[in-house]
Design a protein around this motif. Structure first.
Motif, PDB file in Angstrom:
ATOM      1  N   PHE A 187       2.801   6.099  -1.705  1.00  4.55           N
ATOM      2  CA  PHE A 187       2.574   6.435  -0.496  1.00  4.55           C
ATOM      3  C   PHE A 187       3.968   7.547  -0.514  1.00  4.55           C
ATOM      4  O   PHE A 187       4.816   6.950  -0.706  1.00  4.55           O
ATOM      5  CB  PHE A 187       3.075   5.163   0.166  1.00  4.55           C
ATOM      6  N   PHE A 218       5.292  -3.179   0.112  1.00  2.00           N
ATOM      7  CA  PHE A 218       4.416  -3.033   0.870  1.00  2.00           C
ATOM      8  C   PHE A 218       3.222  -3.520   0.736  1.00  2.00           C
ATOM      9  O   PHE A 218       3.289  -4.450   2.048  1.00  2.00           O
ATOM     10  CB  PHE A 218       3.406  -2.014   0.314  1.00  2.00           C
ATOM     11  N   GLY A 219       2.873  -4.602  -0.479  1.00  4.98           N
ATOM     12  CA  GLY A 219       2.324  -5.349  -0.860  1.00  4.98           C
ATOM     13  C   GLY A 219       2.845  -7.108   0.400  1.00  4.98           C
ATOM     14  O   GLY A 219       2.084  -7.490   0.473  1.00  4.98           O
ATOM     15  N   ARG A 221       2.560  -6.397   3.755  1.00  2.94           N
ATOM     16  CA  ARG A 221       1.824  -7.421   3.972  1.00  2.94           C
ATOM     17  C   ARG A 221       1.445  -8.582   4.305  1.00  2.94           C
ATOM     18  O   ARG A 221       1.060  -9.170   5.049  1.00  2.94           O
ATOM     19  CB  ARG A 221       0.127  -6.470   3.261  1.00  2.94           C
ATOM     20  N   ARG A 222       1.534  -8.958   3.178  1.00  4.35           N
ATOM     21  CA  ARG A 222       2.184 -10.795   3.382  1.00  4.35           C
ATOM     22  C   ARG A 222       3.167 -11.510   3.728  1.00  4.35           C
ATOM     23  O   ARG A 222       3.293 -12.707   4.140  1.00  4.35           O
ATOM     24  CB  ARG A 222       2.650 -11.289   1.673  1.00  4.35           C
ATOM     25  N   ARG A 246       4.590  -1.916  -8.782  1.00  6.55           N
ATOM     26  CA  ARG A 246       3.822  -2.275  -7.180  1.00  6.55           C
ATOM     27  C   ARG A 246       2.659  -3.155  -7.643  1.00  6.55           C
ATOM     28  O   ARG A 246       2.322  -3.435  -5.983  1.00  6.55           O
ATOM     29  CB  ARG A 246       3.298  -0.780  -6.478  1.00  6.55           C
ATOM     30  N   ILE A 258       2.649  -8.092  -6.552  1.00  8.95           N
ATOM     31  CA  ILE A 258       2.051  -8.938  -5.599  1.00  8.95           C
ATOM     32  C   ILE A 258       1.371  -9.844  -6.720  1.00  8.95           C
ATOM     33  O   ILE A 258       0.487 -10.829  -5.278  1.00  8.95           O
ATOM     34  CB  ILE A 258       1.140  -8.267  -4.649  1.00  8.95           C
ATOM     35  N   ILE A 260      -4.694   6.995  -1.875  1.00  8.01           N
ATOM     36  CA  ILE A 260      -3.340   6.054  -1.443  1.00  8.01           C
ATOM     37  C   ILE A 260      -3.996   4.843  -0.468  1.00  8.01           C
ATOM     38  O   ILE A 260      -3.291   4.153  -0.051  1.00  8.01           O
ATOM     39  CB  ILE A 260      -2.646   7.342  -0.972  1.00  8.01           C
ATOM     40  N   ALA A 314      -3.098   0.647  -0.498  1.00 13.24           N
ATOM     41  CA  ALA A 314      -2.370   0.175   0.399  1.00 13.24           C
ATOM     42  C   ALA A 314      -3.891  -1.149   0.932  1.00 13.24           C
ATOM     43  O   ALA A 314      -3.096  -2.409   0.867  1.00 13.24           O
ATOM     44  CB  ALA A 314      -2.976   1.010   2.156  1.00 13.24           C
ATOM     45  N   LEU A 361      -3.474  -3.511  -1.832  1.00  6.46           N
ATOM     46  CA  LEU A 361      -2.135  -4.256  -1.773  1.00  6.46           C
ATOM     47  C   LEU A 361      -2.075  -5.036  -0.153  1.00  6.46           C
ATOM     48  O   LEU A 361      -1.225  -5.969  -0.249  1.00  6.46           O
ATOM     49  CB  LEU A 361      -0.521  -3.318  -1.687  1.00  6.46           C
ATOM     50  N   GLY A 362      -2.931  -5.550   0.653  1.00  7.21           N
ATOM     51  CA  GLY A 362      -3.389  -6.620   1.391  1.00  7.21           C
ATOM     52  C   GLY A 362      -3.416  -5.268   2.725  1.00  7.21           C
ATOM     53  O   GLY A 362      -3.377  -6.492   3.748  1.00  7.21           O
ATOM     54  N   ALA A 363      -3.297  -4.670   2.539  1.00  7.06           N
ATOM     55  CA  ALA A 363      -3.440  -3.876   4.694  1.00  7.06           C
ATOM     56  C   ALA A 363      -5.431  -3.274   4.485  1.00  7.06           C
ATOM     57  O   ALA A 363      -5.976  -3.516   4.378  1.00  7.06           O
ATOM     58  CB  ALA A 363      -2.943  -2.217   3.941  1.00  7.06           C
ATOM     59  N   VAL A 376      -3.814  -1.585   9.712  1.00  4.34           N
ATOM     60  CA  VAL A 376      -2.951  -1.155   8.671  1.00  4.34           C
ATOM     61  C   VAL A 376      -2.416  -0.461   8.417  1.00  4.34           C
ATOM     62  O   VAL A 376      -1.935   0.387   8.013  1.00  4.34           O
ATOM     63  CB  VAL A 376      -2.831  -2.308   8.004  1.00  4.34           C
ATOM     64  N   VAL A 428       0.080   4.505   6.931  1.00  8.85           N
ATOM     65  CA  VAL A 428      -0.170   5.251   5.637  1.00  8.85           C
ATOM     66  C   VAL A 428      -0.856   6.535   5.942  1.00  8.85           C
ATOM     67  O   VAL A 428      -0.153   8.069   6.146  1.00  8.85           O
ATOM     68  CB  VAL A 428      -1.300   4.313   4.521  1.00  8.85           C
ATOM     69  N   LEU A 451       1.293  10.200   7.198  1.00 12.53           N
ATOM     70  CA  LEU A 451       0.936  11.300   5.910  1.00 12.53           C
ATOM     71  C   LEU A 451       0.378  12.123   7.014  1.00 12.53           C
ATOM     72  O   LEU A 451       0.249  13.226   5.971  1.00 12.53           O
ATOM     73  CB  LEU A 451      -0.476  10.680   5.164  1.00 12.53           C
TER      74      LEU A 451
END
Ligand SMILES: Nc1ncnc2c1ncn2[C@@H]1O[C@H](COP(=O)(O)OP(=O)(O)O)[C@@H](O)[C@H]1O
Ligand SMILES: [Mg+2]
Lengths: 352, 274
Positions: A87, A98-99, A102-103, A146, A150, B174, B178, B181-183, B187, B192, B196
Motif C-alpha cells: 500500500f 493492515f491484516g 482488519r482482524r 505482511r 496474519i 494492491i 487488501a 488480508l481480510g478487507a 473497506v 485503499v 490512492l
C-alpha cells in the motif's frame, strides 16, 4: 491433514481452458512449486486458490474447509505478488499491520506481532519508512512480512523474485527458504525459472497448457521425467528418436543401445549430458565418437559428439586431465550406462 | 549547409515561443482587461479611465440579485459536485476494471454531455421536465432537484475523466492484497482505493464545481421563476446596464476559482492529475 487440496480445479475463459482439471495436495509445512512456461495457467491456479478468480468447476479445500465459494477476505491466505503490491500510502508498519487491523486485534498485540514479522525479514529498523523509500528487495520482504503476520493457513507467492535483479534474487530466495522452514508454513510458489523451482521446492508441479505434466521431488523430476516436456524444462538433455523393444533402444540412425528398464513402445529416450562418461579411447563400454565442439566452462567441459551413424550428443564432464587438451576432430570414446537411458512417454502421459 | 540548418532551427524555436506566448496572451488578455475595468471609476466605459475606485465592488453588496445568485450557484454547484462524484466513483471503478460488452458505449454515454451543446441539453431537459410534469404532476422544471439533476449531467463527464485517468494507474494487485488480508469490499474502497486516487478525487471535485458554478445555458431553462444563479444574474444585468459591476463580479469569480485551483495544486499537484 493436508493443508490444501485442489480437486479437478478448472478455469475456462471462453472455450479456452486456462487451467484444466488440476488436482494436487499440499501437505502441512510443505513447499510446493508450480513450474511451467508463461501462459500455462500457474497464475490462474494461484488466483483461484486466493479467491481472486472464481473456479469454473472443481473444488479448493483448506484443511477441512471447502473454500471454493468463499470471498478472498474470509480465506485467511497470505499472498505475495510479483510487483510487491504494497500500500503506497501506508508506512511499512501500517502495511504489515493492515491484516491485523482488519482482524480487530488490540493495539498492543499489533505492535508486537508487526515487530516480530519485520524482525523475521530483518527490517526492524524500517517500520516508519514509506514503501517508496525502499529497494525492491526490501519491499518484497515487507510484502512477505505482511502476508505472514496474519498467520495464514497457506502462503501463495506468484513469481515473487522475478522483479528483482539477479544478485538480490538469490539473496531473497535463500531468505524465503529459511523463513519457510523456520515457520513450517504450507507454501505454494509460482515460477517459470527451473533453478528457482529446484532450489526452493520440496515438490515441484510441472504444468503445461493448463494441465499437470508431472508432480515430484526435484530429484524425481530430473532423474525420471515423465515426458519430453518435463525433461526439457528441467535441466538439459539429449533426446534421441527411434524405437524401443525390451531392454534395447535403436535410434533412427541405427545406433542401438542397452537400457536398464524396458523401453517397449518408447519413441524417445533422454540422456543427461553429465551421465555420459568420456574417455580418450573407445573400448568395450564406450562407443567411438568424434569431437565436434569443445566448450570450457570452468569446473565442467562441454563436448559435442558425433557418432558414426549420425547421432549427435552433448556430454558434460569435470574438466581436467586429458579433457583439457581435447580438440575438435579428435576421436574419443563415450560410455553410456544403461541406467542413464531414460524412456520418455508420449506428451503428457506419466510413465515411471 | 550547417549554418542554414542552425538558422532554421533557431527560427523554428523563436516561432514556437512566439506562438506559445501569443496563445497565452490571447487567453489572458480579456481576463486582465476585465480585472482592470473593474476598478474604473466612470460608469460609461472609456479609455483612458477618469480615475480608479472600488465603488463597483461596494455596490455589489447592495445588489440582492447578485448575492442571491451567488448563493444559489454555490448550493447547486456543491450538490451537483457531490452527486456527480457519488455516481462517478463506482462508475469509474467498473469502467476501468471491468471487461464487459457495452463498456465503451457506457463510457461514451457518460461523456456525452461534453459533446452536446449545453443549450441543447437545457432546452431538451426543459421539454422533458414539462412532459414529465404533465404525465405525473411532479413539477421538475423550476424545482431545485431538477436544476441540480441537470447540473449533475455536467459534472459527471469531468469526474469520470479524472477518476478513470487516476484508476488506470492503480495496480489491481494492491486491492487484491487488501482482500487477502481480510478487507471486504467497502473497506478496500475506503482504506485503499480512495486514498490512492485522492488527487484525482480532489481534481474531479474542483473541475465539477467550476463547470457547474459557471453554467448559464442549462440553468437558464430550469431555474424557478424569480430565482437566478450568478451567471443568470450577470446576464440579466447586462441587458440594461453596461457599467463595471459586471467586471467586478467576474473578477471575484476568477479570484475564487483561481484560489481553488491554487489550493488544489498545493494539496495534490494539479500537473500530476490533469
Ligand atoms: N482474465 C483473463 N481473461 C482471458 N484469458 C485469461 C485471463 N487470465 C488468464 N488468461 C489466459 O489463461 C492462460 C493462463 O494464464 P496465466 O494463468 O496467467 O499463465 P501463467 O501465470 O502460467 O503465465 C493464458 O493463456 C492467458 O492468456
Ligand atoms: Mg503468471
Amino acid at each position: 491433514m493436508a493443508a490444501l487440496v485442489l480437486d479437478r480445479l478448472t478455469k475456462h475463459y471462453g472455450d479456452h481452458a486456462a487451467v484444466d482439471t488440476l488436482s494436487l495436495t499440499v501437505a502441512d509445512g510443505e513447499f510446493l512449486v508450480l513450474l511451467g512456461p508463461s501462459g500455462c495457467g500457474k497464475t490462474t491456479t494461484l488466483r483461484m486458490i486466493a479467491g481472486f478468480v472464481e473456479a469454473s468447476t472443481g473444488q479448493v479445500s483448506l484443511g477441512d474447509r471447502d473454500i471454493t465459494r468463499e470471498p478472498p477476505h474470509r480465506r485467511n491466505i497470505g499472498v505475495v505478488f510479483q510487483n510487491y503490491a504494497l500500500f503506497p500510502h501506508l508506512s511499512v508498519f501500517e502495511n504489515v499491520a493492515f491484516g491485523l487491523r482488519r482482524r480487530k486485534r488490540p493495539e498492543a498485540e499489533i505492535k508486537t506481532r508487526v515487530a516480530r514479522a519485520l524482525g523475521l525479514v530483518r527490517l526492524d529498523a524500517f517500520a516508519d519508512r514509506m514503501p517508496k523509500q525502499m529497494s525492491g528487495g526490501q519491499q518484497q520482504r515487507v510484502a512477505i512480512a505482511r502476508a505472514l503476520v496474519i498467520e495464514p493457513d497457506i502462503l501463495l507467492l506468484d513469481e515473487p523474485l522475478s522483479a528483482l535483479d539477479a544478485k538480490l534474487r538469490l539473496e531473497v530466495r535463500q531468505e524465503l527458504k529459511a523463513l519457510q522452514r523456520l515457520l513450517g508454513i504450507a507454501t505454494i510458489l509460482v515460477t517459470h525459472d527451473q533453478d528457482e523451482a529446484m532450489s526452493l521446492g520440496d515438490r515441484l508441479v510441472v504444468m503445461n497448457a493448463g494441465r499437470v505434466e508431472q508432480i515430484g521431488s526435484p530429484q524425481e523430476l530430473y532423474r525420471q521425467p515423465a515426458s519430453r516436456f518435463v525433461a526439457s524444462f528441467i535441466g538439459r538433455g539429449n533426446f534421441l528418436e527411434g524405437v524401443g523393444a525390451g531392454h534395447r533402444f535403436t535410434t533412427r540412425h541405427g545406433w542401438s543401445l542397452p537400457t536398464a528398464r524396458p523401453v517397449d513402445d518408447v519413441a524417445t529416450v533422454l540422456i543427461r549430458p553429465e551421465a555420459i562418461h568420456l574417455a580418450p579411447t573407445a573400448d568395450a563400454d564406450r562407443v567411438p565418437a568424434r569431437v565436434a565442439l569443445v566448450t570450457y566452462l570452468g569446473p565442467m567441459t562441454e563436448v559435442v559428439l558425433e557418432l558414426a551413424g549420425g547421432d549427435r550428443l552433448v556430454a558434460e564432464q569435470a574438466s581436467g586431465g586429458w579433457l583439457d587438451r581435447v580438440e575438435p576432430g579428435q576421436d574419443i570414446g563415450a560410455g553410456i550406462p544403461p541406467e542413464a537411458v531414460i524412456g520418455l512417454g508420449a506428451e503428457g502421459a506419466t510413465r515411471t | 549547409m550547417v549554418t542554414g540548418d542552425r538558422l532554421g532551427e533557431r527560427f523554428g524555436r523563436l516561432a514556437y515561443g512566439g506562438a506559445v506566448w501569443a496563445g497565452f496572451g490571447f487567453l489572458l488578455l480579456p481576463i486582465l482587461l476585465v480585472l482592470w475595468l473593474s476598478f474604473f471609476s466612470n460608469e460609461i466605459l472609456s479609455l483612458p479611465p477618469d480615475g480608479y475606485s472600488l465603488r463597483w465592488y461596494e455596490g455589489l453588496l447592495t445588489k440582492r440579485d447578485f448575492i442571491d445568485g451567488f448563493i444559489l450557484s454555490l448550493e447547486v454547484a456543491v450538490l451537483a459536485t457531490l452527486a456527480g462524484l457519488a455516481v462517478s466513483v463506482p462508475a469509474s471503478l467498473v469502467l476501468v476494471r471491468g471487461r464487459f460488452k457495452g463498456r465503451e458505449a457506457i463510457l461514451n454515454f457518460l461523456m456525452a454531455p461534453l459533446i452536446v451543446p449545453a443549450i441543447v441539453i437545457g432546452a431538451a431537459l426543459y421539454i422533458f421536465f414539462i412532459q414529465v410534469e404533465i404525465a405525473t404532476d411532479i413539477p421538475l422544471a423550476g424545482s431545485a432537484p431538477g436544476l441540480v439533476g441537470a447540473h449533475v449531467l455536467l459534472t459527471i463527464p469531468w469526474c469520470i475523466r479524472l477518476l478513470t485517468a487516476n484508476l488506470v494507474g492503480l495496480d489491481p494487485a494492491i486491492e487484491e492484497a487488501a482482500a487477502s488480508l481480510g478487507a471486504r469490499g467497502w473497506v478496500i474502497l475506503a482504506r485503499v482505493t480512495l486514498p490512492l486516487i485522492w488527487p484525482g478525487l480532489v481534481a474531479a471535485a474542483l473541475f465539477a464545481f467550476v463547470v457547474s458554478f459557471g453554467n448559464l445555458e442549462i440553468s437558464l431553462f430550469l431555474v424557478a421563476p424569480g430565482e437566478t444563479t450568478l451567471p443568470i444574474a450577470i446576464l440579466q444585468y447586462l441587458e440594461w446596464k453596461l457599467d463595471p459591476t459586471i467586471a467586478a463580479v467576474s473578477t471575484l469569480q476568477v479570484v475564487l476559482i483561481g484560489a481553488g485551483l491554487f489550493a488544489t495544486d498545493r494539496v495534490v499537484g494539479l500537473a500530476r492529475v490533469v
